[in-house]
Motif scaffolding. Sequence first.
Motif, short mmCIF file in Angstrom:
data_model
loop_
_atom_site.label_atom_id
_atom_site.label_comp_id
_atom_site.label_asym_id
_atom_site.label_seq_id
_atom_site.Cartn_x
_atom_site.Cartn_y
_atom_site.Cartn_z
N UNK A 1 -0.54 -9.73 -10.73
CA UNK A 1 -0.26 -10.26 -9.41
C UNK A 1 -0.78 -9.26 -8.38
N UNK A 2 -1.26 -9.76 -7.27
CA UNK A 2 -1.86 -8.90 -6.26
C UNK A 2 -0.79 -8.38 -5.32
N UNK A 3 -0.87 -7.09 -5.00
CA UNK A 3 0.10 -6.45 -4.11
C UNK A 3 -0.65 -5.69 -3.02
N UNK A 4 -0.09 -5.73 -1.81
CA UNK A 4 -0.70 -5.02 -0.69
C UNK A 4 -0.50 -3.51 -0.83
N UNK A 5 -1.47 -2.76 -0.40
CA UNK A 5 -1.36 -1.31 -0.34
C UNK A 5 -1.29 -0.88 1.12
N UNK A 6 -0.17 -0.31 1.53
CA UNK A 6 -0.05 0.30 2.84
C UNK A 6 -0.39 1.77 2.71
N UNK A 7 -0.61 2.49 3.82
CA UNK A 7 -0.87 3.93 3.71
C UNK A 7 0.23 4.67 2.95
N UNK A 8 1.49 4.28 3.12
CA UNK A 8 2.57 4.94 2.39
C UNK A 8 2.47 4.68 0.90
N UNK A 9 2.10 3.45 0.53
CA UNK A 9 1.98 3.11 -0.89
C UNK A 9 0.90 3.91 -1.59
N UNK A 10 -0.16 4.26 -0.85
CA UNK A 10 -1.32 4.89 -1.48
C UNK A 10 -0.99 6.21 -2.14
N UNK A 11 0.07 6.89 -1.68
CA UNK A 11 0.45 8.17 -2.27
C UNK A 11 1.20 8.00 -3.58
N UNK A 12 1.66 6.78 -3.87
CA UNK A 12 2.45 6.53 -5.07
C UNK A 12 1.71 5.56 -5.99
#
Length: 389
Positions: free
Chosen positions: A290-301
Amino acid sequence: MIIASTLWLASCGVTPTAPQVSVVPEVLAAPLPAAMDDMLTAELSRELSHYDNAPLPSPRVTTKSRWVPVRWAELPGLGQDPLFEAWNAWIKSCERPGPVFAPLCSQVRRLSIATPEEQRVWLLTRLQPYRIESLAGPETGQLTSYFEPLIKASRQRAPGFEVPLYRPPAGLAARKPWYTRQEIETLPEARAALQGREIAWLADPIDALLLHIQGSGRISITAADGSERVTRLAFAGSNEQPYRSVNQWLISQGVTRVNPWPEATKAWAAQNPQRVQQLLWSNPRYIFFQEETLTPLDSAFGPRGAQGVALTPGRSIAVDPSSIPYGTPVWLASRGPAANLQRLVFAQDTGSAIVGAVRADYFAGTGDQAGLFAARMNQPLRLWALWPK
């Protein structure tokens, strides 16, 4: 095996052309200078003598492991781990804590701005270390590693991009076997069930297999304006067929070079194009996304693990939950050709191949560097569960 972060929005995130990706922290650094090591040892000895002198509790037994209470002094590298690096992973665990650790979460959050010394004293005060052993006795197991691939993809099938990644088919049921990988690619009824379920298309079937093995990943798609859009594909289900190691199949065929994965496998495939389907079909397990959005905060995890929280590179591990409950802080020690690891990590994920008492899969991060680290990692392991007193 791994799914998505609680902060994601509903649309695809936009990142710079050269997206920032998280990778495993440097773990092969030279040893501390002797004088500094002696100073840390003396300071830690004073702390231990003050805080770790109560009688030890009784052993604990889980379905697959025995936990033997020990003194904190048994944990190798205790005074040298920068604990603040692990605190982000603990705060993530506190988004979905179990009943045992939930009462500690308010203190964990406050300690996120504390010094490493204050964090260590809190650990000594509130938690009891238990050496994890198998029920048969051995206290040494196996450490492997996994990562989140980043692969170029296309939204539409096009020349050079003809390998699909699918959403789950309608009616897919958990714990009920569906078609095998070979059947999915050859049977008309299986192909019909997946018609219109394509998320994106890849150029290389080995890259698709890599995503299936890791359980999730990121794809990079070039937009019409030339910008790169990076999105996460998270685990959304499987065909519930058994996992079979492609590397083991290659070894059974007489191949001697199977790592680094997937480069060695791609090299073999280029030399044996007529056998690529046989290679792919050796692993009947198939993953849907399933596709999930990547926010700048998500990118670190990383993606969300089985605990339901985003994984932290270098601080999250996959375990057998019958041995170690999700959310448990764990002291990990492993020495081998890939790395010398002595650090605080958290049991936040699992996997079909992660079975047994002293068994862990170390989340290395995202991208090629993390992938190279993960391909090298296969070495002895010791674990200590840190449990509230």
